[in-house]
Design a protein around this motif. Structure first.
Motif, short mmCIF file in Angstrom:
data_model
loop_
_atom_site.label_atom_id
_atom_site.label_comp_id
_atom_site.label_asym_id
_atom_site.label_seq_id
_atom_site.Cartn_x
_atom_site.Cartn_y
_atom_site.Cartn_z
N ASN A 232 29.58 58.98 71.22
CA ASN A 232 28.65 60.83 72.13
C ASN A 232 28.32 61.81 71.86
O ASN A 232 27.38 62.29 72.24
N ALA A 233 28.64 61.96 70.42
CA ALA A 233 27.78 63.28 69.49
C ALA A 233 26.38 62.68 70.01
O ALA A 233 25.16 63.74 69.70
N LEU A 234 26.02 61.39 69.43
CA LEU A 234 24.40 61.27 69.13
C LEU A 234 23.73 61.05 70.67
O LEU A 234 22.56 61.64 70.62
N ALA A 235 25.12 60.62 71.78
CA ALA A 235 23.67 59.74 73.24
C ALA A 235 23.83 61.83 73.47
O ALA A 235 22.59 61.90 73.95
N ARG A 236 24.47 62.44 73.21
CA ARG A 236 24.56 63.85 74.37
C ARG A 236 22.95 64.94 72.64
O ARG A 236 22.43 65.32 73.31
N GLU A 237 22.60 64.29 71.54
CA GLU A 237 21.93 65.39 71.21
C GLU A 237 20.61 64.33 72.01
O GLU A 237 19.03 64.72 72.42
N LEU A 238 20.22 63.12 72.01
CA LEU A 238 19.13 62.59 72.39
C LEU A 238 18.91 62.62 74.01
O LEU A 238 18.06 63.13 74.46
N GLN A 239 20.14 62.50 74.60
CA GLN A 239 19.84 62.97 76.05
C GLN A 239 19.32 64.84 75.83
O GLN A 239 18.39 65.22 77.08
N GLU A 240 19.51 65.30 75.40
CA GLU A 240 19.07 66.85 75.37
C GLU A 240 17.61 66.62 74.67
O GLU A 240 16.79 67.77 74.96
N ARG A 241 17.29 66.05 73.37
CA ARG A 241 15.95 65.37 73.41
C ARG A 241 14.74 65.01 74.81
O ARG A 241 13.85 66.00 74.69
N ASP A 242 15.87 64.27 75.27
CA ASP A 242 14.43 63.59 76.74
C ASP A 242 15.16 64.73 77.71
O ASP A 242 14.36 64.07 78.95
N ALA A 243 15.64 66.09 77.91
CA ALA A 243 15.42 66.65 78.91
C ALA A 243 14.63 66.53 80.06
O ALA A 243 14.97 67.31 81.02
N GLY A 244 13.79 66.93 79.31
CA GLY A 244 12.42 67.39 80.14
C GLY A 244 11.51 66.52 80.76
O GLY A 244 10.70 66.60 81.70
N SER A 245 12.51 65.39 80.88
CA SER A 245 11.67 63.36 81.22
C SER A 245 12.32 63.61 82.53
O SER A 245 13.20 63.70 82.76
#
Length: 267
Positions: A232-245
Protein backbone atom coordinates in the motif's frame (compact mmCIF):
# COMPACT_ATOMS: atom_id res chain seq x y z
CA UNK A 1 -26.82 -39.47 -27.64
CA UNK A 2 -24.67 -36.35 -27.40
CA UNK A 3 -21.01 -37.20 -28.11
CA UNK A 4 -19.75 -33.69 -27.36
CA UNK A 5 -17.84 -33.85 -24.06
CA UNK A 6 -19.11 -31.53 -21.37
CA UNK A 7 -16.87 -28.57 -20.58
CA UNK A 8 -15.32 -29.32 -17.16
CA UNK A 9 -15.96 -25.71 -16.22
CA UNK A 10 -19.71 -26.32 -16.46
CA UNK A 11 -19.48 -29.13 -13.91
CA UNK A 12 -17.78 -26.84 -11.38
CA UNK A 13 -20.38 -24.06 -11.52
CA UNK A 14 -22.43 -25.32 -8.58
CA UNK A 15 -19.35 -25.42 -6.33
CA UNK A 16 -18.22 -21.98 -7.52
CA UNK A 17 -21.64 -20.48 -6.95
CA UNK A 18 -22.34 -22.10 -3.57
CA UNK A 19 -20.69 -19.37 -1.42
CA UNK A 20 -22.63 -16.73 -3.36
CA UNK A 21 -25.79 -18.78 -2.94
CA UNK A 22 -25.21 -18.87 0.82
CA UNK A 23 -25.01 -15.06 0.87
CA UNK A 24 -28.11 -14.83 -1.34
CA UNK A 25 -30.19 -17.07 0.92
CA UNK A 26 -29.00 -15.25 4.05
CA UNK A 27 -29.95 -11.87 2.59
CA UNK A 28 -33.21 -12.97 1.00
CA UNK A 29 -32.15 -12.69 -2.65
CA UNK A 30 -34.47 -14.84 -4.77
CA UNK A 31 -33.76 -16.77 -7.94
CA UNK A 32 -35.58 -14.09 -9.94
CA UNK A 33 -33.18 -11.39 -8.75
CA UNK A 34 -30.20 -13.70 -9.25
CA UNK A 35 -31.33 -14.49 -12.80
CA UNK A 36 -31.60 -10.81 -13.62
CA UNK A 37 -28.09 -10.22 -12.26
CA UNK A 38 -26.74 -13.15 -14.30
CA UNK A 39 -28.36 -11.76 -17.45
CA UNK A 40 -26.71 -8.40 -16.83
CA UNK A 41 -23.33 -10.06 -16.24
CA UNK A 42 -23.62 -12.07 -19.47
CA UNK A 43 -24.45 -8.96 -21.48
CA UNK A 44 -21.49 -7.09 -19.96
CA UNK A 45 -19.17 -10.03 -20.66
CA UNK A 46 -20.33 -10.35 -24.26
CA UNK A 47 -19.82 -6.62 -24.81
CA UNK A 48 -16.32 -6.95 -23.39
CA UNK A 49 -15.50 -9.79 -25.80
CA UNK A 50 -17.28 -8.47 -28.89
CA UNK A 51 -16.81 -4.74 -28.32
CA UNK A 52 -19.22 -2.16 -26.98
CA UNK A 53 -20.58 -1.39 -30.45
CA UNK A 54 -21.58 -4.99 -31.21
CA UNK A 55 -25.19 -5.71 -32.12
CA UNK A 56 -27.94 -6.99 -29.87
CA UNK A 57 -28.25 -10.01 -32.16
CA UNK A 58 -24.57 -10.89 -31.70
CA UNK A 59 -24.85 -10.65 -27.91
CA UNK A 60 -28.00 -12.75 -28.02
CA UNK A 61 -26.15 -15.41 -30.01
CA UNK A 62 -23.19 -15.47 -27.60
CA UNK A 63 -25.29 -15.59 -24.42
CA UNK A 64 -28.56 -17.30 -25.32
CA UNK A 65 -30.51 -14.27 -24.05
CA UNK A 66 -33.53 -12.93 -25.92
CA UNK A 67 -32.78 -9.80 -27.93
CA UNK A 68 -35.36 -7.77 -26.02
CA UNK A 69 -33.53 -8.61 -22.78
CA UNK A 70 -30.21 -7.64 -24.34
CA UNK A 71 -31.60 -4.29 -25.48
CA UNK A 72 -33.00 -3.58 -22.01
CA UNK A 73 -29.83 -4.55 -20.17
CA UNK A 74 -27.27 -2.76 -22.30
CA UNK A 75 -25.91 0.18 -20.36
CA UNK A 76 -22.66 1.85 -19.49
CA UNK A 77 -21.98 -0.34 -16.45
CA UNK A 78 -20.96 2.50 -14.14
CA UNK A 79 -20.21 1.36 -10.60
CA UNK A 80 -22.92 1.89 -8.03
CA UNK A 81 -22.41 4.85 -5.64
CA UNK A 82 -22.01 2.48 -2.68
CA UNK A 83 -19.03 0.80 -4.36
CA UNK A 84 -17.36 4.10 -5.17
CA UNK A 85 -17.99 5.30 -1.61
CA UNK A 86 -16.40 2.21 -0.06
CA UNK A 87 -13.39 2.52 -2.36
CA UNK A 88 -12.98 6.21 -1.52
CA UNK A 89 -13.09 5.55 2.22
CA UNK A 90 -10.59 2.68 1.95
CA UNK A 91 -8.18 4.82 -0.09
CA UNK A 92 -8.48 7.74 2.35
CA UNK A 93 -7.76 5.48 5.33
CA UNK A 94 -4.82 4.01 3.42
CA UNK A 95 -3.26 7.43 2.78
CA UNK A 96 -3.87 8.67 6.30
CA UNK A 97 -2.36 5.53 7.85
CA UNK A 98 0.78 5.34 5.68
CA UNK A 99 1.76 8.75 4.24
CA UNK A 100 4.55 10.31 6.38
CA UNK A 101 3.06 13.81 6.16
CA UNK A 102 -0.03 12.58 8.00
CA UNK A 103 1.88 10.83 10.81
CA UNK A 104 3.87 11.89 13.84
CA UNK A 105 7.46 10.84 14.55
CA UNK A 106 6.29 7.49 15.95
CA UNK A 107 4.24 6.67 12.85
CA UNK A 108 0.90 7.33 14.55
CA UNK A 109 -1.70 9.00 12.28
CA UNK A 110 -2.17 12.66 13.19
CA UNK A 111 -5.45 14.25 14.21
CA UNK A 112 -6.39 16.32 11.17
CA UNK A 113 -8.60 19.32 10.44
CA UNK A 114 -11.29 19.14 7.80
CA UNK A 115 -9.42 21.39 5.34
CA UNK A 116 -5.93 22.75 4.80
CA UNK A 117 -2.69 21.58 3.23
CA UNK A 118 -2.59 18.73 5.76
CA UNK A 119 -6.28 18.02 6.16
CA UNK A 120 -8.79 15.27 5.45
CA UNK A 121 -10.12 16.94 2.31
CA UNK A 122 -6.55 17.15 1.04
CA UNK A 123 -6.16 13.39 1.50
CA UNK A 124 -9.44 12.65 -0.28
CA UNK A 125 -8.43 14.80 -3.26
CA UNK A 126 -5.06 13.05 -3.44
CA UNK A 127 -6.78 9.66 -3.73
CA UNK A 128 -8.51 10.94 -6.89
CA UNK A 129 -11.80 9.62 -5.57
CA UNK A 130 -14.67 10.53 -7.88
CA UNK A 131 -16.73 11.82 -4.96
CA UNK A 132 -17.11 15.07 -3.06
CA UNK A 133 -14.77 15.21 -0.02
CA UNK A 134 -17.69 16.08 2.23
CA UNK A 135 -19.55 12.95 1.15
CA UNK A 136 -16.53 10.74 1.84
CA UNK A 137 -15.98 12.29 5.26
CA UNK A 138 -19.66 11.84 6.14
CA UNK A 139 -19.39 8.15 5.24
CA UNK A 140 -16.28 7.80 7.38
CA UNK A 141 -18.10 9.34 10.33
CA UNK A 142 -21.13 7.09 9.79
CA UNK A 143 -18.88 4.02 9.69
CA UNK A 144 -16.99 5.28 12.77
CA UNK A 145 -13.74 5.14 10.81
CA UNK A 146 -12.95 8.60 12.16
CA UNK A 147 -13.96 10.39 15.36
CA UNK A 148 -14.84 14.09 15.46
CA UNK A 149 -12.92 15.79 18.29
CA UNK A 150 -13.87 18.91 20.24
CA UNK A 151 -11.05 20.95 18.67
CA UNK A 152 -12.52 20.70 15.14
CA UNK A 153 -10.12 17.94 14.24
CA UNK A 154 -10.71 14.31 13.33
CA UNK A 155 -8.98 11.19 14.62
CA UNK A 156 -8.43 8.04 12.56
CA UNK A 157 -9.85 5.06 14.46
CA UNK A 158 -8.44 2.24 12.34
CA UNK A 159 -5.64 1.50 9.88
CA UNK A 160 -7.92 -0.67 7.74
CA UNK A 161 -11.47 0.00 6.59
CA UNK A 162 -13.68 -2.79 7.93
CA UNK A 163 -17.33 -1.87 7.25
CA UNK A 164 -20.11 -2.68 9.68
CA UNK A 165 -21.64 -6.14 9.34
CA UNK A 166 -24.66 -6.26 7.06
CA UNK A 167 -24.34 -2.66 5.92
CA UNK A 168 -24.23 -1.26 2.40
CA UNK A 169 -20.51 -0.50 2.69
CA UNK A 170 -19.74 -4.11 3.63
CA UNK A 171 -21.65 -5.35 0.59
CA UNK A 172 -19.63 -2.94 -1.55
CA UNK A 173 -16.37 -4.20 -0.03
CA UNK A 174 -17.51 -7.81 -0.58
CA UNK A 175 -18.16 -7.02 -4.23
CA UNK A 176 -14.86 -5.22 -4.76
CA UNK A 177 -12.78 -7.94 -3.10
CA UNK A 178 -14.42 -10.92 -4.78
CA UNK A 179 -14.70 -9.32 -8.21
CA UNK A 180 -10.97 -8.49 -8.23
CA UNK A 181 -9.95 -12.03 -7.24
CA UNK A 182 -12.41 -13.60 -9.68
CA UNK A 183 -11.15 -11.35 -12.47
CA UNK A 184 -7.55 -12.45 -11.84
CA UNK A 185 -8.51 -16.14 -11.65
CA UNK A 186 -10.70 -15.90 -14.75
CA UNK A 187 -7.86 -14.28 -16.71
CA UNK A 188 -5.64 -17.23 -15.77
CA UNK A 189 -8.36 -19.71 -16.74
CA UNK A 190 -8.89 -18.19 -20.18
CA UNK A 191 -5.32 -17.14 -21.00
CA UNK A 192 -3.93 -18.97 -24.05
CA UNK A 193 -0.83 -21.12 -23.75
CA UNK A 194 2.27 -18.99 -23.30
CA UNK A 195 0.34 -15.88 -22.21
CA UNK A 196 1.20 -14.07 -18.99
CA UNK A 197 -0.84 -15.20 -16.02
CA UNK A 198 -1.56 -13.24 -12.85
CA UNK A 199 -0.04 -14.36 -9.56
CA UNK A 200 -2.69 -16.39 -7.73
CA UNK A 201 -1.50 -18.89 -5.14
CA UNK A 202 -2.93 -20.50 -2.03
CA UNK A 203 -1.57 -22.72 0.77
CA UNK A 204 -3.88 -25.55 1.87
CA UNK A 205 -3.42 -28.04 4.70
CA UNK A 206 -5.79 -30.57 6.27
CA UNK A 207 -5.81 -32.89 9.31
CA UNK A 208 -4.83 -30.06 11.65
CA UNK A 209 -5.73 -29.65 15.31
CA UNK A 210 -7.86 -26.65 16.37
CA UNK A 211 -4.76 -25.18 18.04
CA UNK A 212 -2.78 -25.51 14.81
CA UNK A 213 -5.58 -23.86 12.83
CA UNK A 214 -5.66 -20.96 15.29
CA UNK A 215 -1.88 -20.57 15.20
CA UNK A 216 -1.77 -20.61 11.39
CA UNK A 217 -4.68 -18.15 11.17
CA UNK A 218 -3.01 -15.66 13.50
CA UNK A 219 0.39 -15.96 11.79
CA UNK A 220 -1.08 -15.63 8.30
CA UNK A 221 -3.23 -12.63 9.23
CA UNK A 222 -0.27 -10.85 10.87
CA UNK A 223 2.14 -11.42 7.99
CA UNK A 224 -0.50 -10.60 5.36
CA UNK A 225 -1.29 -7.30 7.10
CA UNK A 226 2.39 -6.34 7.11
CA UNK A 227 2.74 -7.15 3.41
CA UNK A 228 -0.47 -5.29 2.54
CA UNK A 229 0.75 -2.19 4.35
CA UNK A 230 4.11 -2.35 2.54
CA UNK A 231 2.48 -2.71 -0.89
CA UNK A 232 0.00 0.00 0.00
CA UNK A 233 2.78 2.44 0.89
CA UNK A 234 4.65 1.67 -2.35
CA UNK A 235 1.46 2.08 -4.42
CA UNK A 236 0.77 5.44 -2.77
CA UNK A 237 4.30 6.67 -3.54
CA UNK A 238 4.00 5.59 -7.18
CA UNK A 239 0.60 7.22 -7.55
CA UNK A 240 2.04 10.45 -6.14
CA UNK A 241 4.92 10.23 -8.61
CA UNK A 242 2.47 9.97 -11.51
CA UNK A 243 0.03 12.55 -10.12
CA UNK A 244 0.42 14.93 -13.06
CA UNK A 245 -0.28 12.31 -15.73
CA UNK A 246 -3.48 11.01 -17.30
CA UNK A 247 -2.65 7.32 -16.76
CA UNK A 248 -5.62 5.04 -16.00
CA UNK A 249 -3.85 1.82 -14.96
CA UNK A 250 -5.27 -0.08 -11.99
CA UNK A 251 -3.78 -2.53 -9.50
CA UNK A 252 -5.34 -4.78 -6.85
CA UNK A 253 -3.65 -7.03 -4.32
CA UNK A 254 -5.27 -8.89 -1.45
CA UNK A 255 -5.05 -11.84 0.86
CA UNK A 256 -7.43 -14.03 2.81
CA UNK A 257 -7.40 -16.59 5.61
CA UNK A 258 -9.94 -19.45 5.71
CA UNK A 259 -9.65 -21.44 8.95
CA UNK A 260 -11.87 -24.54 9.20
CA UNK A 261 -11.58 -26.10 12.68
CA UNK A 262 -12.76 -29.61 13.54
CA UNK A 263 -16.52 -30.09 13.23
CA UNK A 264 -18.67 -32.19 15.55
CA UNK A 265 -19.48 -34.73 12.85
CA UNK A 266 -15.85 -35.00 11.74
CA UNK A 267 -16.40 -33.52 8.29
Amino acid sequence: MNDIPEDPFATTLADLLEPLAQAMVARGVTVQAATEALKQALVNAAMHVEGSDTTDSRISLRTGLHRKDVKRLRQDGEKAPSVRSANAVAMTVSYWATAPEYQDADGTPLDLPREGDVGIYDIIRRTRADMAPGTVLATMLDQEVVEALDNNRFRLQTRAFLPDAGGEALVAAYQATLSAHLAAATHNLLAPKGATRHFDRVVRYSHLSPEAVDLLSAAAAEKAQILLEEINALARELQERDAGSDHTGRFAFGGYVLPTPDTEDGE
